[in-house]
Enzyme design. Structure first.
Site, PDB file in Angstrom:
ATOM      1  N   HIS A 228     -14.955  13.015  32.370  1.00  0.00           N
ATOM      2  CA  HIS A 228     -13.686  13.326  33.038  1.00  0.00           C
ATOM      3  C   HIS A 228     -12.972  12.089  33.578  1.00  0.00           C
ATOM      4  O   HIS A 228     -11.918  12.218  34.198  1.00  0.00           O
ATOM      5  CB  HIS A 228     -13.934  14.310  34.194  1.00  0.00           C
ATOM      6  CG  HIS A 228     -14.167  15.721  33.725  1.00  0.00           C
ATOM      7  ND1 HIS A 228     -15.153  16.047  32.825  1.00  0.00           N
ATOM      8  CD2 HIS A 228     -13.536  16.886  34.018  1.00  0.00           C
ATOM      9  CE1 HIS A 228     -15.124  17.359  32.600  1.00  0.00           C
ATOM     10  NE2 HIS A 228     -14.154  17.884  33.305  1.00  0.00           N
TER      11      HIS A 228
ATOM     12  N   HIS B  22       1.877  19.839  -4.972  1.00  0.00           N
ATOM     13  CA  HIS B  22       2.004  19.785  -3.516  1.00  0.00           C
ATOM     14  C   HIS B  22       2.705  18.515  -3.057  1.00  0.00           C
ATOM     15  O   HIS B  22       3.712  18.588  -2.352  1.00  0.00           O
ATOM     16  CB  HIS B  22       0.630  19.886  -2.853  1.00  0.00           C
ATOM     17  CG  HIS B  22       0.651  19.558  -1.394  1.00  0.00           C
ATOM     18  ND1 HIS B  22       0.955  20.493  -0.435  1.00  0.00           N
ATOM     19  CD2 HIS B  22       0.456  18.382  -0.732  1.00  0.00           C
ATOM     20  CE1 HIS B  22       0.930  19.910   0.756  1.00  0.00           C
ATOM     21  NE2 HIS B  22       0.625  18.638   0.598  1.00  0.00           N
TER      22      HIS B  22
END
Lengths: 708, 708
Positions: B522, B312
């Site tokens: 938030h 890989h």
């Protein structure tokens, strides 16, 4: 924002309802086999009459409506639609003790669609949690209330995790279910299951659109987490309007592709029996997580706003509240809970009985399996075993210099021997991150007692799952790993870790241009700065073996604070002057003029650049300068020190203070007058060529010092 | 890292091969209906003989093997496995002109699995691109080479986008396909299709594990992007080993759930006819994107390393290279390309013919549809229409103060009138982000000519799709929007935007604790700092209408640099002293002592805190101090100014310099001596209560100034 401490009830004397007693014998039958469906305490209790159930469901709806109305802010639509499934779940199915929210063996509930927070507050209130009284409901979204805009585990006992950023909660739920599966496999004995709970979750369209939920769902399917049961609130409304403008995929088919068991309750507004049966079916499937798609109408009951995005994120307004009261025939005042509803939904007695039952199981376990019991109780006490830190090795300059990712491997393998709760893994980079615990196998569907987690290439899901493992609060200490650059993918979860005080250890290797050939897509530049400015996050960049040990010591100790370790691909020498104690102070002198003594030049380095600073110091000393080299592996810990200590190490009155770090200069102005670093992107080439190209050299440090 | 400028061939005189000529008449038949399958130039060319094809495929494999071997770094496995599908694609199917990589109507190819970069370099070299000569292949992964570790559009002509961070490329491909579908719908006429290309992509297991790919794939299915054809290289190997340890879902079933057409080529190593047919079938399905799962063996041909993760991400090593040469009967030296392979694969003539054909179509279009042609040519020239910036309004203090997100709405709606390439939308927050273009409808499957994009709650996918739209390089100017906090979800894409010089405009509203009740999940704190330290990213925080106009002016102008606009939920007054010209300088004086004159105090504010600084200045003036207020909407632009200018605005010798920003103090040390901000998390409460709680007040600014 101190962690909530709830008293751990040890009373076994609570009165038991006959319903609960009848349950205990029923449980005895099913307990012998883990793979057979559980008969839980709840499912055998005769459900409320349909009329009473409807009352209870409307009570949930109106507490949410009234809370949002009073705050004139919030999201009434989801609680109104999800009230039926929530009622069945909390009233009939879930196992918990409202008077001891921390009871270890409780079922976990996660409201992944965290904006519907009034749903969870209503449930906590109605089922008897002390954390949410009527006054708390009335101060929804007000300063310092127990009922903030989104559920926060550190504010409200009974909230398991912190949700709001969509998709996080379902991943946390996967982590909670993983923790249960792992501990159950490690500790349960036939006939003595001390770990035995479900994890329930409500997620919405938004959660399902977020890719992070797909990452965790794929893993949950792969791991076969059979005790994870997720409700998908399919209400077809999001902020932009109907979901058909952006979300037309077949969600259930997708979950089936992940290997989940899927069901559909077509009328989630009134078909209570359908919800009940779906949960029963879900429990029967023990080798797959379950998705129950429940089609609901958002804002159910509101005659003019239901099934529209008007009811998603704003108060109904007084007229519509009145119209909804009339429509649902709800003749009670604001925040009023009818007595029959309280009587049905309060679970204090049932909860005490369930906990007592578990305590009896635990007592039996202690008697029959004393050694296992000792480990188990130590673990769930969340106290670290005495002397654990002695496993951390020390190094001298005689020890061969290696990459800090290799030191990290040593630490992980040492820690997992002494910390029974140590569990973790990498996002498909185990051989690069060096994160395998060699004494342990892989946590897999058929080997859940093992401790190496294989997350695949799913950084964000990994972080959020680890948050769930940490917030299982059962003594598990999760770590997770990837290349430092890919914190960009998982930052959403890392911030929630910091906010929700989840002590996850983030093992981040390949920490600079020093990784070389992979190039700028893989080379962190701004990442150290970007985490140093994040509240409640410890960032470590150790320079050798001793400092790597120190980073792990602090990271393990700070159970309410996540850590991020930036570790090198390339080797660096071990120093005689580095120490765990030094790391604990954040910054300390590793060469030259001692702390508190006067000097001409201070050179501050981190990680691989500390060596460079020492070499530069030697050169400056050759020119007659008095030089101090400071290693600064953790800015946040340094900031915790006394002003005197800080001044003794970095005296701002010294005119030549140079920092050197193969990373952005951003933020270094607080400590140094000049910075040797890199403010653009890296490049693809062997590491030494890059250091030269970007001018991060001993000569540059010397020149910077001289220029001051 | 300057953008690559490739000459745009206008020559129509290139010789055309008879093959291409025969194609043209074939095209005429199919061209009349957009929904009928296309007969492309390539598919009608007789394919190479199987023997020659095998030679070509092995040539691709060995260039990759040799490149990685010489660098002793890189990923040979993917190119060896993907060589057959790549050969069919580039040799027979794809439409491009290697001598003009920027030819507008070329098919786009994205190697989402960017670590296999030697595949794309080999293809570019073999098909005749000048950007990758043999010497470039030989300097793979070396300093300043055209062949960096991962494909970089700004380094190598022929690389459409920058990939490597997994999952980004497939999202870019969705953006490229969206751009084509949109422009085709706007400009094509029956019999005169000036926009007509496919987007091809190769993705691997890693890309499919990443959640971001799922977000974009769900949208691609929703949008019905029929000309997007994606190969999934199913080689079952990732870095940790076999994918069965973490990835056992049914990928094709998942894509089918997203609404994709799916196929499977079971032997991707030798079944060339199967690959050909799958592409043909994919083209026949015009209302769905296509996934072609191609099962391959990673490192195909390597006798001892194929089908393992050893192949890989590391060089094969000389012994295994020799063994592979023997195994595949490849009797050529390093980097040698047999003549018959070059002869087959060079597409210079074919490409010139294809481009000439398109130029003829364009000429016809200009003649028949002169008005459309004018807009079209202006657009794809990537030059902004003269005087576009005049659409930006100006304000005085007489104009009612409103939130900068509302000013942003005004700008977006003004800009889309004068910029035909303006296109964008929000991640399901359009009514909060204020991002709808009112004169336009939604881009949907049945209305692809419209310009409002509905991304659903998919921030990361949104960002990466917009990168693809920008890098279509056809004059489209994409913007995307969410709450500022959720940049945490899309940072991976935003960094790639910065690195790959994609001029995406990020419209980020709800920029501080000023958003109020939604609470700390938030409320951005560290986000401004975290983007200010990111290279090549402009961060704007405007304080009123004029500054919002200025932010957009720069954001639109800088086509090679993404911008992030932090905009408020809450209102703030318009000022008489703010200006577009001021924004262009990054920081400038908006109140009090003029630039360059001496003063006692400098107050620096951004966004909603500029007003606070002016109020504080008035109070300090009342105590006899000479005060200057500096608005600093963009730190990066300020840093671009001359040292003289910078000193005239912020003179570091002034002892009392206070910055005020409702955000982290991190980084402000470079400009101020004290900072009024917030270094912990926010809380849930109405905004005014939060400003008070966290001490971001006029009094605090005054007190800070006095303390200095």
């Amino acid at each position: 924002m101190a962690p909530i401490v709830t008293s751990r009830s040890s009373s076994l004397s609570a009165a038991r309802s006959s319903a609960v007693r009848s349950v205990r014998s029923a449980r005895g039958v099913a307990r012998s086999s883990r793979s057979s469906p559980r008969v839980s305490a709840a499912t055998t209790i005769a459900p409320a009459s349909t009329e009473l159930a409807t009352q209870c469901i409307n009570a949930i709806r109106f507490l949410a409506i009234d809370g949002v109305e009073k705050a004139n802010s919030g999201h009434p639509g989801l609680p109104m639609g999800c009230a039926p499934m929530s009622f069945i779940l909390w009233d009939e199915v879930m196992k918990f003790n409202p008077k001891n929210p921390d009871w270890f063996n409780r079922d976990r509930f996660v409201l992944s669609a965290g904006h519907g927070s009034m749903l969870i507050y209503s449930m906590l209130h109605l089922t008897g949690y002390d954390s949410v009284a009527k006054e708390d409901l009335m101060s929804f979204r007000q300063l310092d209330s127990k009922t903030p805009g989104h559920p926060e585990n550190f504010m409200t006992a009974g909230c398991e995790v912190t949700t709001g950023p969509l998709g996080q909660g379902i991943c946390n739920a996967v982590g909670l279910a993983l923790a249960e599966a792992h501990l159950a496999a490690r500790f349960n004995k036939p006939g003595c299951e001390v770990v035995d709970h479900y994890t329930y979750c409500i997620m919405g369209d938004g959660c399902n659109m977020e890719g992070v939920s797909g990452e965790a769902a794929s893993l949950a399917g792969h791991w076969g987490l059979g005790k994870l049961i997720v409700f998908y609130d399919d209400n077809k409304i999001s902020i932009d309007g109907h979901t058909d403008i952006s979300f037309t995929e077949d969600v259930s088919a997708r979950y089936a592709a992940y290997g989940w068991h899927t069901q559909h309750v077509e009328d989630g507004n009134t078909d209570l029996e359908g919800i009940r049966k779906a949960i029963e079916e879900a429990k029967k499937v023990t080798d797959k997580p379950s998705l129950i798609k429940v089609s609901t109408i958002i804002g159910y009951g509101s005659p003019n706003k239901a099934d529209s995005h008007d009811v998603h994120g704003a108060a109904l307004g007084p007229d519509e509240v009145a119209a909804t009261r009339a429509n649902l025939n709800w003749n009670y005042s604001e925040f009023e809970v009818p007595e029959e509803v309280s009587g049905q939904m309060d679970k204090s007695e049932k909860g005490a009985a369930l906990e007592a039952e578990w305590e009896a199981t635990l007592a039996k376990y202690e008697k029959e399996f004393p050694e296992d019991a000792k480990v188990f109780k130590q673990l769930i006490s969340r106290e670290l075993p005495a002397g654990w830190e002695k496993c951390l090795p020390t190094y001298t300059s005689e020890d061969k210099g290696i990459a800090t990712r290799l030191h990290s491997q040593t630490m992980l393998n040492a820690l997992c021997e002494v910390l029974p709760g140590f569990i973790g893994g990498s996002a498909d980079l185990a051989p690069s991150n060096m994160t395998l615990m060699k004494a342990h196998g892989d946590f897999q569907k058929d080997s859940p007692a093992e401790r190496n987690l294989r997350f695949g290439v799913r950084e964000h899901g990994m972080g959020a799952i680890c948050n769930g493992i940490a917030l299982h609060n059962s003594g598990l200490i999760p770590y997770c790993a990837t290349f430092f650059i890919f914190t960009d993918y998982m930052r959403g979860a890392m911030r929630v870790a910091a906010l929700s005080e989840a002590g996850v250890i983030h093992v981040m290797t390949h920490d600079s241009i020093g990784l070389g050939e992979d190039g700028p897509t893989h080379q962190p530049i701004e990442h150290l700065a970007s985490f140093r400015c994040m509240p409640n996050m410890l960032v470590f960049r150790p320079c050798d073996g001793n400092e790597t040990a120190g980073a792990y010591k602090v990271a393990v100790e700070r159970r309410n604070m996540p850590s991020t370790l930036a570790l090198s691909r390339q080797g660096m020498p071990n120093m005689d002057t580095t120490s765990i104690a030094g790391v604990e102070k954040g910054a300390y002198v590793v060469y030259g003029v001692a702390a508190g003594e006067s000097c001409d030049v201070i050179l501050i380095g981190t990680g691989s650049e500390v060596e460079m600073c020492v070499d530069a110091a030697k050169e400056l000393e050759g020119e007659g300068k008095k030089v101090r080299v400071v290693s600064m592996p953790c800015v946040e810990l340094f900031e915790e020190q006394s002003a005197d200590y800080k001044k003794s190490v970095i005296d701002p009155s010294v005119s030549a203070i140079v920092s050197c770090e193969a990373a952005s200069s951003f933020g270094w102005g607080a400590y140094s007058n000049a910075h040797v670093g890199i403010d653009g992107f890296g490049a693809s080439a062997p590491a030494p060529a890059l250091y030269k190209k970007f001018g991060i050299t001993v000569e540059a440090v010397v020149a910077a010092a001289k220029s001051l």
